[in-house]
Design a protein around this motif. Sequence first.
Motif: not given
Length: 83
Positions: A7-11, A54-61
Amino acid sequence: MIEDSKLFQKVVEIINGEFPENDTEIARETVAEDVIGWDSMAHVSLIAMIEEAFSVRFIGAEIVTFDNVGGLFDILKEKISRK
């Protein structure tokens, strides 16, 4: 579930793809100032690329709490584990 190292390598691959002129090795401790071209506009683009990959969503916070690549990775890993 994907292993942490993969996962880290993909990032890292996404970061390197977004900043091809950068010659700094990406590590958990890497901050935006360490990477050539990583400014606030590029940060928005990078987050969008990671969300899509990664099909995720981060929020502003969450986004403003990313002190370094490790912080980004930890929150990403947490989001993936909840899927």
